[in-house]
Design a protein around this motif. Sequence first.
Motif: not given
Length: 210
Positions: A123-132
């Motif tokens: 499985s893959l965990e989703v991370l929200h990494c805004p900026g770009h």
Amino acid sequence: MNFRIIPVTPFQQNTTLLWCERTAVAAIIDPGGEADRILEHVSALELQPHCILLTHGHLDHVGASVEIAARLSIPIWGPHQEDRFWLEALDEQCTMFGFPPIAPFEPDRWLQAGEQIPLGEASLEVLHCPGHTPGHLVFFSAADQLAQVGDVLFKGSIGRTDFPRGNHAQLLNSIHERLFPLGDDVRFIPGHGPMSTLGEERRHNPFVRP
């Protein structure tokens, strides 16, 4: 979990095939172009594609998504809904960068931080990494200490923030507060260029020093 990196388009964007080693169930991450070439790798590896995952809405990361989704009958998931405006402006992006026209589209599902994407027994965990971009996502396998970080972080560099709704302070916060806490041993696949580890970048990347 295993992976293969396929640089595509004149921007040499890293499309990533990521799959469960036991079941061959796979995700195609950021298919930015050259659909035939990507599908040749899928076939050669005898993978079972489950979904397309998008880190963000820039043309070089999404350009072949609709074509591949239709040819494989799989859904497109991501990015975060904050990147809707980028997908709605795909025709403008194509004109700006001299790419063949690609129609705007909406993914089958927007993704949120904390979601788990099952891939066979992995499985893959989703991370929200805004900026770009404001809706940029990262996909992380804790079991494999592996992340696909799109254009958030590179070996020796970081993502651009001079596009509409880019934010330099937000990007640095995403790196320091959401990526680096994953651990120094985590290997990452960036959106362009060679792999590195979070520890290597934390120690030596001049763009992320406090």
